[in-house]
Design a protein around this motif. Structure first.
Motif, PDB file in Angstrom:
ATOM      1  N   THR A   2      30.302  43.063  31.220  1.00 46.76           N
ATOM      2  CA  THR A   2      31.066  44.127  31.798  1.00 46.76           C
ATOM      3  C   THR A   2      30.692  44.500  32.998  1.00 46.76           C
ATOM      4  O   THR A   2      29.599  44.127  33.502  1.00 46.76           O
ATOM      5  CB  THR A   2      31.093  45.431  30.892  1.00 46.76           C
ATOM      6  N   VAL A  31      30.930  50.947  32.767  1.00 42.96           N
ATOM      7  CA  VAL A  31      30.790  50.498  31.360  1.00 42.96           C
ATOM      8  C   VAL A  31      29.224  49.835  31.046  1.00 42.96           C
ATOM      9  O   VAL A  31      28.484  49.995  30.184  1.00 42.96           O
ATOM     10  CB  VAL A  31      31.904  49.615  30.972  1.00 42.96           C
ATOM     11  N   CYS A  59      24.966  46.574  22.918  1.00 48.03           N
ATOM     12  CA  CYS A  59      24.988  47.096  24.185  1.00 48.03           C
ATOM     13  C   CYS A  59      24.348  46.066  25.337  1.00 48.03           C
ATOM     14  O   CYS A  59      24.900  46.134  26.487  1.00 48.03           O
ATOM     15  CB  CYS A  59      24.073  48.549  24.594  1.00 48.03           C
ATOM     16  N   THR A  76      26.641  52.307  31.404  1.00 50.36           N
ATOM     17  CA  THR A  76      26.486  53.079  30.096  1.00 50.36           C
ATOM     18  C   THR A  76      25.779  52.327  28.959  1.00 50.36           C
ATOM     19  O   THR A  76      25.201  52.827  27.989  1.00 50.36           O
ATOM     20  CB  THR A  76      27.964  53.438  29.587  1.00 50.36           C
ATOM     21  N   CYS A  77      26.041  51.069  29.001  1.00 48.84           N
ATOM     22  CA  CYS A  77      25.428  50.148  28.130  1.00 48.84           C
ATOM     23  C   CYS A  77      23.918  49.927  28.325  1.00 48.84           C
ATOM     24  O   CYS A  77      23.201  49.979  27.590  1.00 48.84           O
ATOM     25  CB  CYS A  77      26.378  48.684  28.122  1.00 48.84           C
TER      26      CYS A  77
END
Length: 98
Positions: A49, A53, A42, A56-57
């Protein structure tokens, strides 16, 4: 050791014994390492990214250590009622009793 009606000792079945403590520790350690490996992934994805995304990571990288520690400290539950008494079968004992 208690005895039953025929004065034979009561023995616990080997199949009803709990798993070894080392097996439990190894399983918890494996789960912890997998979770922390996902966290490392992550972090890498957060730098590579963009957009939702990335966030979220980042969120997973923040939450996963807590999850990993909670699961690593959780022991496998004891199952009630699995221990069963077994009467040993010794063919030589019959010959000695006669």
């Amino acid at each position: 050791m208690s005895t039953n009606r025929r004065d034979e000792p009561t023995v616990q079945s080997v199949t009803s014994a709990r798993s070894a403590a080392n097996d439990d520790i190894n399983a918890r350690m494996k789960h912890y390492l997998v979770t922390m490996g996902i966290r490392t992934g992550c972090f890498v994805l957060a730098f590579v990214t963009q957009g939702w995304v990335r966030w979220t990571c980042v969120a997973l990288a923040v939450v996963l250590p807590y999850v990993a520690v909670v699961f690593a400290n959780a022991r496998s539950p004891r199952v009630a009622g699995r221990v069963a008494a077994v009467t040993p079968r010794d063919p030589h004992r019959r010959q000695l009793d006669q």
